[in-house]
Write a protein that holds these residues in place. Structure first.
Motif, PDB file in Angstrom:
ATOM      1  N   UNK A 339       0.817  -1.235  -0.092  1.00  0.00           N
ATOM      2  CA  UNK A 339      -0.173   0.056   0.061  1.00  0.00           C
ATOM      3  C   UNK A 339       0.959   1.231   0.189  1.00  0.00           C
ATOM      4  N   UNK A 340       2.053   1.068   0.386  1.00  0.00           N
ATOM      5  CA  UNK A 340       3.025   2.383   0.453  1.00  0.00           C
ATOM      6  C   UNK A 340       3.556   2.717  -0.888  1.00  0.00           C
ATOM      7  N   UNK A 341       3.998   3.955  -1.189  1.00  0.00           N
ATOM      8  CA  UNK A 341       4.655   4.456  -2.371  1.00  0.00           C
ATOM      9  C   UNK A 341       6.368   4.045  -1.918  1.00  0.00           C
ATOM     10  N   UNK A 342       6.909   3.210  -2.669  1.00  0.00           N
ATOM     11  CA  UNK A 342       8.207   2.967  -2.441  1.00  0.00           C
ATOM     12  C   UNK A 342       8.991   3.669  -3.496  1.00  0.00           C
ATOM     13  N   UNK A 343      10.095   4.242  -3.112  1.00  0.00           N
ATOM     14  CA  UNK A 343      10.919   5.010  -4.034  1.00  0.00           C
ATOM     15  C   UNK A 343      12.293   4.865  -3.691  1.00  0.00           C
ATOM     16  N   UNK A 344      13.275   4.890  -4.514  1.00  0.00           N
ATOM     17  CA  UNK A 344      14.744   4.770  -4.186  1.00  0.00           C
ATOM     18  C   UNK A 344      15.191   5.869  -3.185  1.00  0.00           C
ATOM     19  N   UNK A 345      16.048   5.542  -2.356  1.00  0.00           N
ATOM     20  CA  UNK A 345      16.543   6.284  -1.261  1.00  0.00           C
ATOM     21  C   UNK A 345      16.881   7.577  -1.774  1.00  0.00           C
ATOM     22  N   UNK A 346      17.531   7.901  -2.877  1.00  0.00           N
ATOM     23  CA  UNK A 346      17.933   9.129  -3.223  1.00  0.00           C
ATOM     24  C   UNK A 346      16.862  10.148  -3.501  1.00  0.00           C
ATOM     25  N   UNK A 347      15.859   9.606  -4.154  1.00  0.00           N
ATOM     26  CA  UNK A 347      14.644  10.123  -4.540  1.00  0.00           C
ATOM     27  C   UNK A 347      13.726  10.253  -3.324  1.00  0.00           C
ATOM     28  N   UNK A 348      13.473   9.584  -2.396  1.00  0.00           N
ATOM     29  CA  UNK A 348      12.767   9.744  -1.211  1.00  0.00           C
ATOM     30  C   UNK A 348      13.157  10.796  -0.479  1.00  0.00           C
ATOM     31  N   UNK A 349      14.697  10.826  -0.240  1.00  0.00           N
ATOM     32  CA  UNK A 349      15.256  11.847   0.410  1.00  0.00           C
ATOM     33  C   UNK A 349      14.961  13.332  -0.216  1.00  0.00           C
ATOM     34  N   UNK A 350      14.738  13.347  -1.621  1.00  0.00           N
ATOM     35  CA  UNK A 350      14.748  14.678  -2.391  1.00  0.00           C
ATOM     36  C   UNK A 350      13.233  14.979  -2.032  1.00  0.00           C
ATOM     37  N   UNK A 351      12.177  14.111  -2.155  1.00  0.00           N
ATOM     38  CA  UNK A 351      10.838  14.458  -1.985  1.00  0.00           C
ATOM     39  C   UNK A 351      10.736  14.942  -0.450  1.00  0.00           C
TER      40      UNK A 351
END
Length: 392
Positions: A339-351
């Motif tokens: 159910x969560x939105x999974x991102x790459x770590x670098x993208x998750x940090x930017x967002x």
């Protein structure tokens, strides 16, 4: 000859005195034209009449109604209202000295004493004393308001007034006491999300950089069932830049828009498509909180001690936007999360760094819809329906 002249002089003097007496005013008791104070007029002038509101002996008096001391047929020379602690209540004497009005709210369940003096036009003094007792509520539940003072929030952030200690039955009375002021015109409405929460949201997203002030005049307000407001609330906050996240789950990406323009697009893996219970549901929600490291342990699915970085909560239903390097093979290709939105770590940090509490997140393409059980589900309700949720 000498005695005749003397007699003539005496006669002339007597005649002069007789003429003077005839010309004098009979009312002049001194006989020389000097007026004395008119005691009769002073005694006949009606005394100044002093009245109190509330009346002497009144009980269950509202703590919001101002105290009035009024005089008829004279002027007030003194007016006081004394608290049980012996302090004078703040008040103001009218310029014409015909009335005095209190200038502060009163305390619950307290007896106040008042006294006044007045003079009529003849200078006679009148005095009056009395007392009254304010209402004693069955309960004074507290309330909270969000966003807090000086916060900067996203364009989807609603104003929320909650009553965690008990239900409100007189919703109309409470709603009338709530006021939203904005630096630019914004159409919006209050809506009750149950008996213990009322939210104000705009018809459309807030204009960026709007200044917002909210006042909730709750003290002394009847909630129903014998409960009254504990205290007034207020907050002033700012709407930040316009940032909206848009996710169409079959696309396997998360797009970020600033002022309507696409500024970032991140590969994503969303909730499993085949299982509606694991979908990332359709609907518009908002960023609720941010955690550098979130705990995603879920014994139901066998997850224990699961920590993920850059966790942005978007609902209390369990959905987040966060990094998941363990799911790297599926990010941007397959929807495989719970159910969560999974991102790459670098993208998750930017967002994560770009997100504000209250930023909208619009999700489409799933089989399931967000349930209206999260703390912030205001944008899941159509505007026409939202308006019917007002008590006014």
């Amino acid at each position: 000859m000498r005695s005749k002249r003397l007699f003539g002089t005496v006669v002339a003097l007597l005649a002069s005195l007789s003429l003077l007496a005839a010309c004098s005013d009979d009312s002049d008791s001194a006989g020389f034209g000097v007026d004395l104070p008119d005691k009769k007029k002073k005694a006949e002038t009606p005394a100044a009449k002093i009245t109190f509101a509330p009346a002497d002996g009144a009980e269950d008096v509202s703590v919001l109604e101002p105290i009035k001391i009024i005089v008829d047929g004279g002027e007030l020379t003194e007016a006081k209202v004394i608290t049980p602690a012996g302090k004078e209540v703040i008040g103001e004497l009218a310029p014409d000295k015909l009335s005095w009005t209190s200038g502060e709210v009163l305390g619950y369940g307290k007896t106040y004493k008042y006294s006044a003096k007045a003079e009529n036009e003849a200078g006679n003094e009148s005095t009056q004393e009395g007392s009254f007792t304010t209402l004693a509520p069955a309960a004074t539940p507290r309330a909270t308001i969000n966003p807090g003072d000086d916060a900067t929030v996203g364009v989807g952030m609603p104003v929320s007034v909650k009553f965690p200690e008990g239900p409100v039955t007189d919703k109309a009375a409470v709603e009338k006491a709530l006021k939203v002021e904005t630096s630019v015109p914004v159409e919006g409405s209050w809506g009750w999300l149950g008996d213990q929460q009322v939210d104000w949201r705009p018809k459309e997203y807030w204009p960026a950089n709007t200044k917002v002030t909210v006042n909730a005049k709750l003290y002394g307000l009847p909630y129903g069932g014998g409960a009254y407001g504990k205290a007034d609330l207020s907050t002033s906050f700012t709407i930040g830049r316009n940032q909206v996240v848009k996710i169409n789950t079959p696309d396997h990406k998360m797009n970020v828009y600033r002022d309507g323009k696409l500024t970032a697009s991140y590969p994503a893996s969303n909730g499993k498509d085949a299982d509606p219970n694991l979908n990332t549901p359709n609907g518009t929600v908002v960023v609720m909180s941010k955690e550098p490291v979130g705990d995603f342990s879920n014994p139901r699915y066998g997850y224990t001690n699961v920590k993920k970085k850059w966790a942005v909560r978007i609902s209390n239903h369990g959905e987040f936007i966060h990094e998941n390097e363990e799911n790297r093979a599926n990010i941007g290709k397959v929807n495989s999360s719970h159910g969560c939105v999974n991102l790459f770590e670098k993208d998750a940090k930017k967002y994560y760094d770009s997100a504000l509490i209250g930023d909208p997140v619009e999700i489409t393409g799933s089989k399931a819809k967000f349930p209206t059980t999260s703390d912030v589900f205001d944008w899941l309700i159509p505007w026409s329906q939202w308006q019917t949720m007002s008590a006014l």
